[in-house]
Design a protein around this motif. Structure first.
Motif, PDB file in Angstrom:
ATOM      1  N   ALA A  35       0.860  -1.298   0.044  1.00 29.37           N
ATOM      2  CA  ALA A  35       0.016  -0.019  -0.091  1.00 29.37           C
ATOM      3  C   ALA A  35       0.809   1.172  -0.041  1.00 29.37           C
ATOM      4  O   ALA A  35       2.303   1.047   0.397  1.00 29.37           O
ATOM      5  CB  ALA A  35      -0.755   0.036   1.293  1.00 29.37           C
ATOM      6  N   HIS A  36       0.357   2.544  -0.076  1.00 25.60           N
ATOM      7  CA  HIS A  36       1.351   3.435  -0.242  1.00 25.60           C
ATOM      8  C   HIS A  36       1.133   4.517   1.192  1.00 25.60           C
ATOM      9  O   HIS A  36      -0.346   4.560   1.152  1.00 25.60           O
ATOM     10  CB  HIS A  36       1.589   4.212  -1.408  1.00 25.60           C
ATOM     11  CG  HIS A  36       0.192   5.185  -1.932  1.00 25.60           C
ATOM     12  ND1 HIS A  36      -0.004   6.474  -1.762  1.00 25.60           N
ATOM     13  CD2 HIS A  36      -0.743   4.772  -2.826  1.00 25.60           C
ATOM     14  CE1 HIS A  36      -1.189   6.820  -2.119  1.00 25.60           C
ATOM     15  NE2 HIS A  36      -1.702   5.921  -2.697  1.00 25.60           N
ATOM     16  N   HIS A  37       1.851   5.013   1.763  1.00 27.43           N
ATOM     17  CA  HIS A  37       1.607   5.830   2.842  1.00 27.43           C
ATOM     18  C   HIS A  37       1.576   7.162   2.690  1.00 27.43           C
ATOM     19  O   HIS A  37       1.076   7.960   3.541  1.00 27.43           O
ATOM     20  CB  HIS A  37       2.578   5.364   4.053  1.00 27.43           C
ATOM     21  CG  HIS A  37       4.114   5.744   3.772  1.00 27.43           C
ATOM     22  ND1 HIS A  37       4.567   7.029   3.579  1.00 27.43           N
ATOM     23  CD2 HIS A  37       5.237   4.966   3.446  1.00 27.43           C
ATOM     24  CE1 HIS A  37       5.935   7.051   3.243  1.00 27.43           C
ATOM     25  NE2 HIS A  37       6.358   5.689   3.406  1.00 27.43           N
ATOM     26  N   ASN A  69      -8.835   7.738   2.311  1.00 29.88           N
ATOM     27  CA  ASN A  69      -8.905   6.632   1.355  1.00 29.88           C
ATOM     28  C   ASN A  69      -7.707   6.434   0.352  1.00 29.88           C
ATOM     29  O   ASN A  69      -7.529   5.378   0.437  1.00 29.88           O
ATOM     30  CB  ASN A  69     -10.129   6.800   0.542  1.00 29.88           C
ATOM     31  CG  ASN A  69     -10.834   5.638  -0.211  1.00 29.88           C
ATOM     32  OD1 ASN A  69     -10.439   4.672   0.455  1.00 29.88           O
ATOM     33  ND2 ASN A  69     -10.901   5.698  -1.433  1.00 29.88           N
ATOM     34  N   ASP A  70      -7.393   7.372   0.184  1.00 26.60           N
ATOM     35  CA  ASP A  70      -5.908   7.309  -0.612  1.00 26.60           C
ATOM     36  C   ASP A  70      -4.656   7.830   0.098  1.00 26.60           C
ATOM     37  O   ASP A  70      -4.056   8.908   0.078  1.00 26.60           O
ATOM     38  CB  ASP A  70      -5.951   8.379  -1.967  1.00 26.60           C
ATOM     39  CG  ASP A  70      -4.858   8.231  -3.073  1.00 26.60           C
ATOM     40  OD1 ASP A  70      -4.186   7.352  -2.771  1.00 26.60           O
ATOM     41  OD2 ASP A  70      -4.958   8.835  -3.863  1.00 26.60           O
ATOM     42  N   ASP A  71      -3.920   6.849   0.902  1.00 21.42           N
ATOM     43  CA  ASP A  71      -4.095   5.572   0.781  1.00 21.42           C
ATOM     44  C   ASP A  71      -4.052   5.069   2.346  1.00 21.42           C
ATOM     45  O   ASP A  71      -3.380   4.009   2.463  1.00 21.42           O
ATOM     46  CB  ASP A  71      -3.384   4.715  -0.223  1.00 21.42           C
ATOM     47  CG  ASP A  71      -3.508   3.389  -0.113  1.00 21.42           C
ATOM     48  OD1 ASP A  71      -4.670   2.792   0.075  1.00 21.42           O
ATOM     49  OD2 ASP A  71      -2.626   2.161  -0.312  1.00 21.42           O
ATOM     50  N   ALA A  72      -4.616   5.838   3.260  1.00 24.42           N
ATOM     51  CA  ALA A  72      -4.473   5.325   4.453  1.00 24.42           C
ATOM     52  C   ALA A  72      -5.338   4.003   4.626  1.00 24.42           C
ATOM     53  O   ALA A  72      -5.080   3.190   5.376  1.00 24.42           O
ATOM     54  CB  ALA A  72      -5.113   6.555   5.383  1.00 24.42           C
ATOM     55  N   ALA A  84       6.240   7.755  -1.666  1.00 20.58           N
ATOM     56  CA  ALA A  84       6.306   8.851  -2.768  1.00 20.58           C
ATOM     57  C   ALA A  84       5.640   8.230  -4.108  1.00 20.58           C
ATOM     58  O   ALA A  84       6.064   8.209  -5.277  1.00 20.58           O
ATOM     59  CB  ALA A  84       7.723   8.867  -3.208  1.00 20.58           C
ATOM     60  N   GLU A  85       4.579   7.388  -3.826  1.00 21.06           N
ATOM     61  CA  GLU A  85       3.638   7.063  -4.781  1.00 21.06           C
ATOM     62  C   GLU A  85       3.150   7.957  -5.894  1.00 21.06           C
ATOM     63  O   GLU A  85       3.114   7.938  -7.116  1.00 21.06           O
ATOM     64  CB  GLU A  85       2.576   5.848  -4.162  1.00 21.06           C
ATOM     65  CG  GLU A  85       1.683   5.141  -5.166  1.00 21.06           C
ATOM     66  CD  GLU A  85       0.399   6.023  -5.786  1.00 21.06           C
ATOM     67  OE1 GLU A  85      -0.125   5.267  -6.884  1.00 21.06           O
ATOM     68  OE2 GLU A  85       0.369   7.032  -5.492  1.00 21.06           O
ATOM     69  N   GLU A  86       2.854   9.092  -4.919  1.00 18.48           N
ATOM     70  CA  GLU A  86       2.069  10.025  -5.782  1.00 18.48           C
ATOM     71  C   GLU A  86       2.689  10.952  -6.747  1.00 18.48           C
ATOM     72  O   GLU A  86       2.264  11.725  -7.539  1.00 18.48           O
ATOM     73  CB  GLU A  86       1.302  11.128  -4.697  1.00 18.48           C
ATOM     74  CG  GLU A  86       0.302  10.359  -3.753  1.00 18.48           C
ATOM     75  CD  GLU A  86      -1.178   9.695  -4.421  1.00 18.48           C
ATOM     76  OE1 GLU A  86      -1.243  10.019  -5.741  1.00 18.48           O
ATOM     77  OE2 GLU A  86      -2.002   9.334  -3.746  1.00 18.48           O
ATOM     78  N   ILE A  87       3.986  10.851  -6.541  1.00 18.75           N
ATOM     79  CA  ILE A  87       4.932  11.388  -7.565  1.00 18.75           C
ATOM     80  C   ILE A  87       5.572  10.519  -8.745  1.00 18.75           C
ATOM     81  O   ILE A  87       6.332  10.913  -9.415  1.00 18.75           O
ATOM     82  CB  ILE A  87       6.077  12.480  -7.045  1.00 18.75           C
ATOM     83  CG1 ILE A  87       6.995  11.538  -6.110  1.00 18.75           C
ATOM     84  CG2 ILE A  87       5.532  13.346  -5.938  1.00 18.75           C
ATOM     85  CD1 ILE A  87       8.339  12.253  -5.807  1.00 18.75           C
ATOM     86  N   LEU A 106      -2.965  -2.698  -2.236  1.00 19.45           N
ATOM     87  CA  LEU A 106      -3.992  -2.242  -1.782  1.00 19.45           C
ATOM     88  C   LEU A 106      -4.064  -0.744  -1.976  1.00 19.45           C
ATOM     89  O   LEU A 106      -3.198   0.225  -1.149  1.00 19.45           O
ATOM     90  CB  LEU A 106      -4.233  -2.560  -0.494  1.00 19.45           C
ATOM     91  CG  LEU A 106      -4.259  -4.026  -0.130  1.00 19.45           C
ATOM     92  CD1 LEU A 106      -4.056  -4.537   1.224  1.00 19.45           C
ATOM     93  CD2 LEU A 106      -5.587  -4.656  -0.677  1.00 19.45           C
ATOM     94  N   ASP A 107      -4.974  -0.005  -2.589  1.00 19.97           N
ATOM     95  CA  ASP A 107      -4.914   1.455  -2.981  1.00 19.97           C
ATOM     96  C   ASP A 107      -6.341   2.205  -3.185  1.00 19.97           C
ATOM     97  O   ASP A 107      -6.920   1.615  -4.205  1.00 19.97           O
ATOM     98  CB  ASP A 107      -4.195   1.618  -4.095  1.00 19.97           C
ATOM     99  CG  ASP A 107      -3.569   3.182  -4.301  1.00 19.97           C
ATOM    100  OD1 ASP A 107      -4.193   4.056  -3.244  1.00 19.97           O
ATOM    101  OD2 ASP A 107      -2.865   3.743  -5.040  1.00 19.97           O
ATOM    102  N   MET A 108      -6.729   2.624  -2.009  1.00 15.19           N
ATOM    103  CA  MET A 108      -8.225   3.336  -2.190  1.00 15.19           C
ATOM    104  C   MET A 108      -9.256   2.163  -2.008  1.00 15.19           C
ATOM    105  O   MET A 108     -10.174   1.774  -3.000  1.00 15.19           O
ATOM    106  CB  MET A 108      -8.430   4.098  -3.436  1.00 15.19           C
ATOM    107  CG  MET A 108      -7.589   5.150  -3.584  1.00 15.19           C
ATOM    108  SD  MET A 108      -7.838   6.096  -4.915  1.00 15.19           S
ATOM    109  CE  MET A 108      -9.135   6.822  -4.655  1.00 15.19           C
ATOM    110  N   VAL A 109      -9.274   1.693  -0.892  1.00 13.05           N
ATOM    111  CA  VAL A 109     -10.046   0.359  -0.393  1.00 13.05           C
ATOM    112  C   VAL A 109     -11.387   0.846   0.755  1.00 13.05           C
ATOM    113  O   VAL A 109     -11.677  -0.197   1.074  1.00 13.05           O
ATOM    114  CB  VAL A 109      -9.340  -0.799  -0.116  1.00 13.05           C
ATOM    115  CG1 VAL A 109      -8.416  -1.256  -1.456  1.00 13.05           C
ATOM    116  CG2 VAL A 109      -8.550  -0.667   0.948  1.00 13.05           C
TER     117      VAL A 109
END
Ligand SMILES: [Zn+2]
Length: 325
Positions: free
Chosen positions: A124-126, A136-139, A168-171, A197-200
Motif C-alpha cells: 500500500a502507499h503511505h 482513502n488514498d491511501d490510509a 512517494a507513490e503520488e509523484i 491495496l490502494d483506495m479500498v
C-alpha cells in the motif's frame, strides 16, 4: 412437446446453476473454511479504522520528504514491531531533490523444513498528494495492510510474506520502483504474487475491482477471486486493466501483480475532502477478508509451492470489466 421443453429447461437450469453449485461446494468445504477462519476471524476492523484515523486526522497530509512523512514512517515501523516483527526495515530512497522512505516488515516461514522458497508481497502507499488527508488514498490500504500483518504475524506459513508501505507513490511510483528494482533476480524469481491495496475504503466509490497492468488474469487475481467466493458477502471481484499504482514496477519485473481498488472513484479523490467521515467500515472489512484469505491460501503450510499445490484455489468465474474511473 411440452415435456421436451421441460427437459430442455431443466438442462438449461442445471448448466446455469453449475457455477453456483461449485462455489457452494467450496464454501462448504470445512478445511478450506477452517484455513480462511484462521485469518479472517482475527481481523478486527476497528484496528483498520484506527490506523486510517491516525494517519488522516492526527498526521494529515503525508507528502514525501516532509516531517509528516517521518512521523508516518515511525508510526508504521512501531506498529509492525508491536505485532512481533523483528525484521522491520526503513528503506530510504532518492525522491526528486530529497529522500523518502519505504517501510518493510518481513514474515518468514515458521521453520526451515517448512519453506516453500516463495515470496508474497502485500503493498500500500503511505504518502498523499499535498493538501489531502488521504483517508482513502491511501490510509485505507495502509490500514488494511497493517491489520493483515498483525493477524499473520503468528500464523503458520511456509512462504515469506513482505508487508510494504511505499513512499512517494503520488509523484510517480518512486518508492515501489526503487523497491522492485532493488530486488535481486533470485528474489524476483521466488516472488509469486504482489497484492497492492490502494483506495479500498470509500463509502462513495463503486465496487471492488482487481486491475492488472496487462489486463490479464494472473495468480493474484485467481487467488483473490477464489477467496472472494469463499469469504465475501459481495460479488466476486472482476478484473480489468490499469496501471497507476505500485503494482506496476513489480509487473515490469515479471511478477504477477494486481491493484485492489473500488471504482468508479469517489469525487473526493486527491482533494482536502478525502477524510475519515467518508470511510466505510464494511468496505475496509470486505477487502481485508478477501486479500487476507487469498494471501493465506498461498502462504499456509499445506500448499508447499503454489504451482504444485494439492489445494489450489478453486477456479471461479470472474469477468473482465471495462475500467470505469
Ligand atoms: Zn493512491
Amino acid at each position: 412437446m411440452k415435456r421436451q421443453i421441460t427437459v430442455l429447461s431443466v438442462i438449461i437450469m442445471l448448466f446455469t446453476l453449475l457455477p453456483f453449485a461449485a462455489l457452494e461446494a467450496e464454501a462448504r468445504n470445512p478445511s478450506a473454511q477452517a484455513f480462511d477462519n484462521r485469518i479472517i476471524k482475527q481481523i478486527d476492523v476497528d484496528n483498520i479504522y484506527d490506523h486510517v484515523y491516525h494517519l488522516s486526522e492526527n498526521i494529515g497530509p503525508r507528502v514525501y520528504g516532509t516531517e509528516a512523512e517521518l512521523e508516518t514512517v515511525e508510526y508504521l515501523a512501531d506498529q509492525f514491531e508491536s505485532y512481533g516483527y523483528t525484521d522491520v526495515e526503513i528503506q530510504p530512497f532518492p525522491a526528486r531533490n530529497t529522500t523518502a522512505y519505504n517501510v518493510v516488515a518481513t514474515k518468514y516461514p515458521n521453520n526451515r523444513n517448512m519453506d516453500s522458497g516463495q515470496i508474497l508481497i502485500v503493498g500500500a502507499h503511505h504518502d498523499t498528494v499535498p493538501g489531502s488527508p488521504g483517508a482513502n488514498d491511501d490510509a485505507s490500504g495502509t490500514g488494511v495492510m497493517l491489520e493483515l500483518a498483525r493477524v499473520m504475524a503468528n500464523a503458520p506459513t511456509d512462504t515469506e510474506i513482505r508487508f510494504v508501505a511505499f513512499g512517494a507513490e503520488e509523484i510517480g511510483l518512486v518508492g515501489s520502483r526503487y523497491y522492485a528494482n532493488n530486488m535481486t533476480q533470485d528474489e524476483v524469481d521466488r516472488t509469486v504474487g504482489m497484492f497492492q491495496l490502494d483506495m479500498v475504503g470509500s463509502r462513495d466509490a463503486g465496487d471492488l475491482i482487481m486491475f492488472t497492468v496487462d489486463g490479464q488474469q494472473n495468480t493474484v487475481t485467481d487467488l483473490a477471486a477464489s477467496a472472494g467466493a469463499r469469504v465475501s458477502q459481495n460479488e466476486i471481484p472482476p478484473f480489468s486493466m490499469l496501471g497507476r499504482s505500485d503494482h506496476v514496477p513489480f509487473y515490469e519485473r515479471g511478477i504477477p501483480a494486481a491493484l485492489f481498488i473500488h471504482t468508479p472513484l469517489e469525487p473526493w479523490y486527491h482533494t482536502p475532502e478525502d477524510t475519515i467521515d467518508k470511510i466505510s467500515i464494511e468496505k475496509l472489512e470486505d477487502v481485508a477478508r478477501i486479500v487476507g484469505a487469498a494471501v493465506y491460501h498461498a502462504a499456509r503450510p499445506d500448499t508447499p509451492a503454489l504451482e504444485r499445490s494439492q489445494v489450489a484455489p478453486q477456479p471461479v468465474d470472474y469477468y473482465y470489466e471495462d475500467p470505469n474511473l
